[in-house]
Design a protein around this motif. Sequence first.
Motif, PDB file in Angstrom:
ATOM      1  N   ALA A   1       8.863   8.233   1.020  1.00 27.79           N
ATOM      2  CA  ALA A   1      10.005   8.203   0.104  1.00 27.79           C
ATOM      3  C   ALA A   1      11.084   9.109   0.677  1.00 27.79           C
ATOM      4  CB  ALA A   1       9.580   8.698  -1.271  1.00 27.79           C
ATOM      5  N   ASP A   2      12.343   8.747   0.433  1.00 27.32           N
ATOM      6  CA  ASP A   2      13.447   9.524   0.977  1.00 27.32           C
ATOM      7  C   ASP A   2      14.657   9.382   0.066  1.00 27.32           C
ATOM      8  OD1 ASP A   2      14.826  11.134   2.737  1.00 27.32           O
ATOM      9  OD2 ASP A   2      14.807   9.699   4.395  1.00 27.32           O
ATOM     10  N   LEU A   3      15.643  10.207   0.294  1.00 33.87           N
ATOM     11  CA  LEU A   3      16.940  10.135  -0.386  1.00 33.87           C
ATOM     12  C   LEU A   3      18.024  10.112   0.678  1.00 33.87           C
ATOM     13  CD1 LEU A   3      16.818  12.835  -3.223  1.00 33.87           C
ATOM     14  CD2 LEU A   3      16.844  10.366  -3.492  1.00 33.87           C
TER      15      LEU A   3
ATOM     16  N   ALA B   1       7.934   3.750  -5.923  1.00 33.74           N
ATOM     17  CA  ALA B   1       7.877   2.513  -5.146  1.00 33.74           C
ATOM     18  C   ALA B   1       7.031   2.696  -3.889  1.00 33.74           C
ATOM     19  CB  ALA B   1       9.289   2.063  -4.773  1.00 33.74           C
ATOM     20  N   THR B   2       7.136   3.847  -3.251  1.00 35.08           N
ATOM     21  CA  THR B   2       6.333   4.132  -2.060  1.00 35.08           C
ATOM     22  C   THR B   2       4.854   4.175  -2.409  1.00 35.08           C
ATOM     23  OG1 THR B   2       8.154   5.376  -1.077  1.00 35.08           O
ATOM     24  CG2 THR B   2       5.969   5.784  -0.182  1.00 35.08           C
ATOM     25  N   THR B   3       4.528   4.768  -3.535  1.00 33.71           N
ATOM     26  CA  THR B   3       3.135   4.828  -3.980  1.00 33.71           C
ATOM     27  C   THR B   3       2.597   3.430  -4.259  1.00 33.71           C
ATOM     28  OG1 THR B   3       3.483   7.022  -4.919  1.00 33.71           O
ATOM     29  CG2 THR B   3       1.594   5.778  -5.737  1.00 33.71           C
ATOM     30  N   ALA B   4       3.392   2.594  -4.917  1.00 32.49           N
ATOM     31  CA  ALA B   4       2.952   1.221  -5.205  1.00 32.49           C
ATOM     32  C   ALA B   4       2.748   0.439  -3.914  1.00 32.49           C
ATOM     33  CB  ALA B   4       3.986   0.522  -6.093  1.00 32.49           C
ATOM     34  N   LEU B   5       3.675   0.595  -2.966  1.00 33.21           N
ATOM     35  CA  LEU B   5       3.537  -0.104  -1.685  1.00 33.21           C
ATOM     36  C   LEU B   5       2.331   0.418  -0.921  1.00 33.21           C
ATOM     37  CD1 LEU B   5       4.533  -2.147   0.349  1.00 33.21           C
ATOM     38  CD2 LEU B   5       6.169  -0.442   1.175  1.00 33.21           C
ATOM     39  N   ARG B   6       2.133   1.726  -0.915  1.00 32.08           N
ATOM     40  CA  ARG B   6       0.970   2.310  -0.240  1.00 32.08           C
ATOM     41  C   ARG B   6      -0.328   1.743  -0.804  1.00 32.08           C
ATOM     42  NH1 ARG B   6      -0.316   7.825  -2.290  1.00 32.08           N
ATOM     43  NH2 ARG B   6      -1.158   6.438  -3.860  1.00 32.08           N
ATOM     44  N   ASP B   7      -0.420   1.667  -2.120  1.00 29.66           N
ATOM     45  CA  ASP B   7      -1.635   1.142  -2.744  1.00 29.66           C
ATOM     46  C   ASP B   7      -1.880  -0.312  -2.357  1.00 29.66           C
ATOM     47  OD1 ASP B   7      -1.916   3.628  -3.895  1.00 29.66           O
ATOM     48  OD2 ASP B   7      -1.242   2.992  -5.889  1.00 29.66           O
TER      49      ASP B   7
ATOM     50  N   TYR C   1      12.471   9.988  -7.685  1.00 32.01           N
ATOM     51  CA  TYR C   1      11.284   9.517  -8.400  1.00 32.01           C
ATOM     52  C   TYR C   1      11.112   8.005  -8.261  1.00 32.01           C
ATOM     53  CZ  TYR C   1      10.563  14.151 -10.194  1.00 32.01           C
ATOM     54  OH  TYR C   1      10.315  15.487 -10.278  1.00 32.01           O
ATOM     55  N   ALA C   2      12.211   7.265  -8.260  1.00 33.37           N
ATOM     56  CA  ALA C   2      12.127   5.816  -8.058  1.00 33.37           C
ATOM     57  C   ALA C   2      11.575   5.510  -6.668  1.00 33.37           C
ATOM     58  CB  ALA C   2      13.502   5.176  -8.242  1.00 33.37           C
ATOM     59  N   ALA C   3      12.066   6.217  -5.647  1.00 33.50           N
ATOM     60  CA  ALA C   3      11.582   6.004  -4.281  1.00 33.50           C
ATOM     61  C   ALA C   3      10.118   6.404  -4.158  1.00 33.50           C
ATOM     62  CB  ALA C   3      12.439   6.791  -3.287  1.00 33.50           C
ATOM     63  N   ARG C   4       9.750   7.511  -4.759  1.00 33.15           N
ATOM     64  CA  ARG C   4       8.363   7.968  -4.687  1.00 33.15           C
ATOM     65  C   ARG C   4       7.415   6.978  -5.371  1.00 33.15           C
ATOM     66  NH1 ARG C   4       6.145  12.860  -8.088  1.00 33.15           N
ATOM     67  NH2 ARG C   4       6.380  11.185  -9.585  1.00 33.15           N
TER      68      ARG C   4
END
Length: 108
Positions: free
Chosen positions: A50-52, A28-34, A23-26
């Motif tokens: 996002a990945d693990l 952060a990825t969403t914020a960066l994408r935006d 969830y943290a990666a997802r």
Amino acid sequence: MPHEPTDGHDAATWSPLDSEGWYAARNATTALRDALVRAGLEKDFPYLRADLNAFGHGLVELGRVSPDTAERLAELLRLAMASGFRRDRDGDEHEHAPATSEEDKGRI
């Protein structure tokens, strides 16, 4: 072993959706994408996801980018820093006096 406690979780049924790292990666990825969309760079990061890792730690995969894209990203970061935006390792935002040098002013 048949007598080991499993805490209700079997490794065979583990899901990334059970992981805080995912969830943290997802997020952060969403914020960066935006931010990339607002900067007009959304097509320049085709591998963003996002990945693990094997230990369940969340990661953001940026992937490979062209040299032009890397230069544009570097310029955006320089502009953000020159405007006084700073974020510490804990994610807290701090305002500082603009850190523009004469060299930076020529690039802006």
